[in-house]
Design a protein around this motif. Structure first.
Motif, PDB file in Angstrom:
ATOM      1  N   PRO A  20     -24.737  49.899  24.865  1.00 26.41           N
ATOM      2  CA  PRO A  20     -26.135  49.450  24.880  1.00 26.41           C
ATOM      3  C   PRO A  20     -26.713  49.229  23.483  1.00 26.41           C
ATOM      4  O   PRO A  20     -27.461  48.273  23.261  1.00 26.41           O
ATOM      5  CB  PRO A  20     -26.860  50.585  25.616  1.00 26.41           C
ATOM      6  CG  PRO A  20     -25.820  51.171  26.508  1.00 26.41           C
ATOM      7  CD  PRO A  20     -24.553  51.110  25.709  1.00 26.41           C
ATOM      8  N   LYS A  23     -25.242  45.998  21.930  1.00 26.37           N
ATOM      9  CA  LYS A  23     -25.865  44.816  22.539  1.00 26.37           C
ATOM     10  C   LYS A  23     -27.300  44.636  22.047  1.00 26.37           C
ATOM     11  O   LYS A  23     -27.727  43.521  21.703  1.00 26.37           O
ATOM     12  CB  LYS A  23     -25.852  44.934  24.063  1.00 26.37           C
ATOM     13  CG  LYS A  23     -26.425  43.699  24.775  1.00 26.37           C
ATOM     14  CD  LYS A  23     -26.360  43.844  26.269  1.00 26.37           C
ATOM     15  CE  LYS A  23     -26.767  42.551  26.971  1.00 26.37           C
ATOM     16  NZ  LYS A  23     -28.114  42.083  26.581  1.00 26.37           N
ATOM     17  N   ALA A  24     -28.062  45.733  21.999  1.00 27.43           N
ATOM     18  CA  ALA A  24     -29.462  45.637  21.577  1.00 27.43           C
ATOM     19  C   ALA A  24     -29.567  45.186  20.124  1.00 27.43           C
ATOM     20  O   ALA A  24     -30.431  44.373  19.774  1.00 27.43           O
ATOM     21  CB  ALA A  24     -30.159  46.980  21.767  1.00 27.43           C
ATOM     22  N   ASP A  27     -28.707  41.494  20.088  1.00 28.80           N
ATOM     23  CA  ASP A  27     -29.794  40.721  20.677  1.00 28.80           C
ATOM     24  C   ASP A  27     -30.975  40.597  19.730  1.00 28.80           C
ATOM     25  O   ASP A  27     -31.736  39.618  19.785  1.00 28.80           O
ATOM     26  CB  ASP A  27     -30.251  41.353  21.993  1.00 28.80           C
ATOM     27  CG  ASP A  27     -29.227  41.190  23.117  1.00 28.80           C
ATOM     28  OD1 ASP A  27     -28.294  40.380  22.952  1.00 28.80           O
ATOM     29  OD2 ASP A  27     -29.370  41.885  24.141  1.00 28.80           O
ATOM     30  N   THR A 281     -30.102  51.925  28.089  1.00 25.41           N
ATOM     31  CA  THR A 281     -30.348  50.497  27.875  1.00 25.41           C
ATOM     32  C   THR A 281     -31.709  50.245  27.246  1.00 25.41           C
ATOM     33  O   THR A 281     -31.827  49.541  26.237  1.00 25.41           O
ATOM     34  CB  THR A 281     -30.235  49.733  29.209  1.00 25.41           C
ATOM     35  OG1 THR A 281     -28.932  49.926  29.751  1.00 25.41           O
ATOM     36  CG2 THR A 281     -30.457  48.247  28.984  1.00 25.41           C
ATOM     37  N   THR A 282     -32.757  50.832  27.836  1.00 22.45           N
ATOM     38  CA  THR A 282     -34.094  50.594  27.312  1.00 22.45           C
ATOM     39  C   THR A 282     -34.330  51.355  26.009  1.00 22.45           C
ATOM     40  O   THR A 282     -35.028  50.865  25.118  1.00 22.45           O
ATOM     41  CB  THR A 282     -35.154  50.984  28.353  1.00 22.45           C
ATOM     42  OG1 THR A 282     -34.847  52.284  28.886  1.00 22.45           O
ATOM     43  CG2 THR A 282     -35.180  49.980  29.490  1.00 22.45           C
ATOM     44  N   ALA A 284     -32.050  51.929  23.731  1.00 26.15           N
ATOM     45  CA  ALA A 284     -31.346  51.163  22.703  1.00 26.15           C
ATOM     46  C   ALA A 284     -32.200  49.994  22.218  1.00 26.15           C
ATOM     47  O   ALA A 284     -32.211  49.662  21.021  1.00 26.15           O
ATOM     48  CB  ALA A 284     -30.021  50.649  23.252  1.00 26.15           C
ATOM     49  N   GLN A 285     -32.937  49.382  23.124  1.00 26.62           N
ATOM     50  CA  GLN A 285     -33.819  48.278  22.732  1.00 26.62           C
ATOM     51  C   GLN A 285     -34.935  48.777  21.817  1.00 26.62           C
ATOM     52  O   GLN A 285     -35.313  48.091  20.853  1.00 26.62           O
ATOM     53  CB  GLN A 285     -34.398  47.619  23.983  1.00 26.62           C
ATOM     54  CG  GLN A 285     -33.351  46.906  24.825  1.00 26.62           C
ATOM     55  CD  GLN A 285     -33.852  46.528  26.206  1.00 26.62           C
ATOM     56  OE1 GLN A 285     -34.989  46.855  26.585  1.00 26.62           O
ATOM     57  NE2 GLN A 285     -33.010  45.861  26.975  1.00 26.62           N
ATOM     58  N   ALA A 288     -33.337  49.374  18.375  1.00 28.55           N
ATOM     59  CA  ALA A 288     -33.069  48.105  17.694  1.00 28.55           C
ATOM     60  C   ALA A 288     -34.350  47.462  17.180  1.00 28.55           C
ATOM     61  O   ALA A 288     -34.375  46.887  16.078  1.00 28.55           O
ATOM     62  CB  ALA A 288     -32.338  47.153  18.642  1.00 28.55           C
ATOM     63  N   GLU A 289     -35.425  47.561  17.933  1.00 28.93           N
ATOM     64  CA  GLU A 289     -36.699  46.989  17.499  1.00 28.93           C
ATOM     65  C   GLU A 289     -37.201  47.675  16.232  1.00 28.93           C
ATOM     66  O   GLU A 289     -37.713  47.023  15.316  1.00 28.93           O
ATOM     67  CB  GLU A 289     -37.735  47.097  18.614  1.00 28.93           C
ATOM     68  CG  GLU A 289     -39.160  46.726  18.210  1.00 28.93           C
ATOM     69  CD  GLU A 289     -39.324  45.301  17.710  1.00 28.93           C
ATOM     70  OE1 GLU A 289     -40.379  45.010  17.101  1.00 28.93           O
ATOM     71  OE2 GLU A 289     -38.406  44.465  17.905  1.00 28.93           O
TER      72      GLU A 289
END
Length: 310
Positions: A20, A23-24, A27, A281-282, A284-285, A288-289
């Motif tokens: 995750p 990917k994040a 992305d 998943t969330t 990791a986002q 990354a942000e």
């Protein structure tokens, strides 16, 4: 230029978060090297769990931020070697899970569902529960989790009062703060939900004096932190009938010791710290942000105030 991101958590967490996070980061358009093994002097960001082996941040001279994987930061915020920004985890998945759990238990108490679920005889006792608009719910703590739960409960129709140490505004919620505000809030708390952080200032928020302020026969739901409640005082309040029932998801010692009186008390429901969990998943986002923000010179999200401890 490649960004070096150190994953500093238990190895089993790496198995959950590696893909995750990769990917994040991709992305988000970041050229990142993600690993559990990067020389300290080369690390740009630390994705961190407070129970990891990394406890001395001194060698990480290039690091720009520590990005916590947990919502709670009480086990790292006081680390004297941590001189760089610390961001707590605000995970949309965790928030949704907490809101659903809190709402479920508020509705359970509001509708008196335990009366029928635990019935062991053939008594036919019709009853009409009040409407939500006739029930006062108090949210102790108006951070991301408390505010989200308070908003949903207000949308259902409950009379929702929120309390926090410092002033907050939440749409549809009567917001109070400070010592006098706490007294006012507890005075109307037919159902009280605790979502405060664990700090010296919040320890034993519910104690003999404050429990006595609540309406007799009130209910307590604690998915926040174990030290928010004086355990002995709560048991006394349950035994006297001042508090009708408490659902507790967090404790001073976890797992809750098998000889703890909460297990056998008829007025306590114990749940094993399941109210909300960070979703890889969330989360990791979110990580990354914050890395993207750090690289573009923008302010980090969800920074911890070291003085307040959260």
């Amino acid at each position: 230029m490649t960004i070096n991101v150190l994953f500093a958590a238990k190895s089993e967490r790496w198995e959950t978060y590696e893909q995750p996070l990769r990917k994040a980061l991709a992305d988000a358009g970041l050229d990142a090297r993600l690993s559990m093994d990067i020389p300290p002097a080369e690390v740009d960001y630390i994705v961190y769990a407070p129970n990891s082996d990394l406890q001395d941040f001194t060698p990480y001279t290039r690091a720009k931020a520590v990005l916590n994987l947990w919502a709670g930061v009480e086990n790292v915020v006081g680390n004297d070697t941590l001189k760089i920004p610390l961001a707590r985890m605000v995970d949309p998945g965790l928030t949704k899970g907490m809101v659903e759990w809190v709402t479920g238990h508020v509705m359970r108490y509001h509708l008196g569902l335990d009366t029928d679920i635990t019935r062991s005889d053939a008594r036919w006792e019709p009853r009409t529960p009040p409407l939500a608009q006739e029930r006062s719910v108090v949210m102790l703590g108006l951070g991301a989790l408390g505010s989200a739960a308070a908003k949903l409960l207000a949308n259902i129709g409950f009379q929702v009062t929120g309390w926090s140490r410092s002033p907050r505004e939440v749409a549809g919620v009567t917001c109070l703060h400070g010592e006098e505000g706490l007294k006012q809030a507890l005075g109307r708390a037919e159902i009280a939900v605790l979502l405060l952080p664990d700090t010296p200032a919040t320890e034993n928020t519910l104690n003999r004096e404050t429990l006595a302020l609540m309406p007799r026969g009130a209910f307590i739901i604690n998915p926040g932190r174990g030290p928010l409640i004086d355990d002995d005082a709560l048991i006394e309040a349950l035994d006297s009938g001042q508090i009708a029932h408490a659902t507790l998801d967090v404790f001073r010692t976890e797992p809750l010791p098998q000889d703890h009186p909460y297990w056998a008390h008829p007025g306590v429901t114990v749940t094993p710290h399941i109210a909300a969990e960070t979703r890889a998943t969330t989360a990791a986002q979110s990580v990354a942000e914050n890395i993207r923000r750090g690289e573009s010179g923008e302010a980090f999200l969800n920074l911890v105030d070291r003085d307040l401890g959260y």
